[in-house]
Design an enzyme around this catalytic site. Structure first.
Site, PDB file in Angstrom:
ATOM      1  N   HIS A 103      -6.615  -2.427 -21.790  1.00 35.87           N
ATOM      2  CA  HIS A 103      -5.840  -1.310 -21.030  1.00 35.87           C
ATOM      3  C   HIS A 103      -6.272  -1.121 -19.557  1.00 35.87           C
ATOM      4  O   HIS A 103      -6.269  -0.130 -19.399  1.00 35.87           O
ATOM      5  CB  HIS A 103      -5.810  -0.028 -21.903  1.00 35.87           C
ATOM      6  CG  HIS A 103      -5.308   0.059 -23.058  1.00 35.87           C
ATOM      7  ND1 HIS A 103      -3.979  -0.493 -23.232  1.00 35.87           N
ATOM      8  CD2 HIS A 103      -5.551   0.726 -24.294  1.00 35.87           C
ATOM      9  CE1 HIS A 103      -3.553  -0.220 -24.537  1.00 35.87           C
ATOM     10  NE2 HIS A 103      -4.449   0.324 -25.087  1.00 35.87           N
ATOM     11  N   HIS A 173       1.030   5.636 -23.586  1.00 40.14           N
ATOM     12  CA  HIS A 173       0.076   5.772 -24.768  1.00 40.14           C
ATOM     13  C   HIS A 173       0.382   6.821 -25.538  1.00 40.14           C
ATOM     14  O   HIS A 173      -0.793   7.249 -26.220  1.00 40.14           O
ATOM     15  CB  HIS A 173      -1.387   5.345 -24.548  1.00 40.14           C
ATOM     16  CG  HIS A 173      -1.897   4.288 -25.823  1.00 40.14           C
ATOM     17  ND1 HIS A 173      -2.158   5.121 -26.882  1.00 40.14           N
ATOM     18  CD2 HIS A 173      -2.403   3.240 -25.710  1.00 40.14           C
ATOM     19  CE1 HIS A 173      -3.022   4.192 -27.646  1.00 40.14           C
ATOM     20  NE2 HIS A 173      -3.036   3.060 -26.839  1.00 40.14           N
ATOM     21  N   GLU A 288       4.128   1.727 -28.129  1.00 47.01           N
ATOM     22  CA  GLU A 288       3.987   1.255 -26.927  1.00 47.01           C
ATOM     23  C   GLU A 288       4.871   0.177 -26.355  1.00 47.01           C
ATOM     24  O   GLU A 288       4.636  -0.854 -26.953  1.00 47.01           O
ATOM     25  CB  GLU A 288       2.325   0.924 -26.675  1.00 47.01           C
ATOM     26  CG  GLU A 288       1.488   1.785 -27.314  1.00 47.01           C
ATOM     27  CD  GLU A 288       0.077   1.513 -27.549  1.00 47.01           C
ATOM     28  OE1 GLU A 288      -0.841   0.738 -26.517  1.00 47.01           O
ATOM     29  OE2 GLU A 288      -0.412   1.495 -28.531  1.00 47.01           O
TER      30      GLU A 288
END
Length: 324
Positions: A103, A173, A288
């Site tokens: 991420h 998210h 996601e």
């Protein structure tokens, strides 16, 4: 409408914006582009917050790893070994998830305060990610626009430009719990994906695009989600210019329905089996929308490269409704 939500240790203010339309109320933070809350009615017109979030800024600062509601980048999901090739060079990123990059690194987009400005029916967040931030090449100018349309659907539209070749993969998210509380494993999911990307022990794709037929990865017909998922699904539609519906999540207890439409070719289903206090494992489900994990190291995957003179665009739409 905006209000002060808190301040960081260096005195930087964080604001919360409230969007409201067609019976839907959404609150978004300038810190991390976080969707803090989404309030929608059930079949009996009782309203509840259907996403996981913290009531104050300290919660997000003290519990960063779940990425609750956050805008994730520069690269959502994992990059194997924290390294990727581009134009004959190999770039090294922070290894913040075992041997891998996750991420965008420990100081990714979810930990940044974004500039916020109102737009019609929503707000636009923007920031400049300098060359070398978290190891990524190129100066990246990014915007994320959050709006509610006439039906109350939440649209998140991303754009980015760069001054040097780089990679980009952005997502949101948010963890959904359409009951408003409790375990979300009883929600029913329909997902327009005939294949998924199997992973190794570090959750890195093997490179195979496996058929879901006869497996626990087959959600082409709606069924209970259960647990044990942190996998990318290959959406049948592929990359599209306009957002197309790819998923529907339904909570039989409340009647609430969430639909997901996107321009992206993949969707990560994460059943939050590792959530910790103040939440419990399985309290939410993340859907996601994304390009595939570790795409820069898999030339056969849809490309995440962005070059000068081109514009990265992506849109995801979350629609809300009820069933009787």
């Amino acid at each position: 409408m905006s209000e002060l939500f808190g301040t960081l240790s260096d005195g930087t203010p964080v604001h919360r914006w409230t969007l409201e339309r067609a019976g839907v109320r959404v609150r978004v933070l300038s810190y991390g582009g976080i969707v803090q809350s989404v309030e929608v009615p059930d079949r009996d017109w009782r309203t509840a917050d259907v996403v996981l979030g913290f009531p104050g800024l300290d919660g997000y600062r003290e519990h960063p790893e779940p990425f609750l509601g956050a805008l994730v980048g520069r690269y959502a999901n994992r990059i194997a070994g924290g390294r990727f090739p581009l134009d004959g060079c190999t770039y090294a990123l922070e290894q913040n998830s075992g041997p891998n990059s996750l991420h965008g690194g420990s100081q990714g987009f979810d930990k940044r305060v974004w500039e916020a400005e109102p737009v019609e029916d929503g707000l636009r967040l923007s920031r400049v990610s300098p060359h070398g931030e978290e190891g990524f090449p190129g100066r990246l100018e990014v915007t994320a626009t959050y709006t509610l349309d006439a039906s109350g659907a939440l649209r998140i539209a991303y754009e980015a430009v760069t001054d040097a070749p780089t990679i980009v993969n952005l997502t949101n998210h948010t963890y959904w719990n359409l009951s408003g509380s409790g375990h979300a494993g009883g929600h029913e999911l329909r997902l327009a994906a005939s294949r998924y990307t199997p992973v190794d022990g570090d959750l890195i794709p093997t490179g195979e695009l496996a058929d879901v037929s006869g497996s626990r990865f087959d959600f082409r017909a709606a069924r209970k989600v259960g647990s044990g998922y942190d996998h990318n699904f290959v959406l049948d539609k592929g990359v599209t210019e306009a957002a197309e519906e790819v998923a529907e999540l339904y909570d039989p207890a409340s009647g609430r329905v969430l639909t997901v439409a996107t321009t992206e070719p993949g969707l990560q289903l994460y059943t939050a089996d590792h959530l910790a206090a103040p939440f419990a494992p399985g309290d939410g489900i993340a859907l996601e929308t994304q390009h595939f994990p570790d795409s820069p190291n898999h030339p056969d995957f849809p490309s995440t490269e962005l070059r000068p003179g081109r514009v990265f665009r992506s849109e995801t739409v979350y629609g809300f409704g009820v069933q009787g």
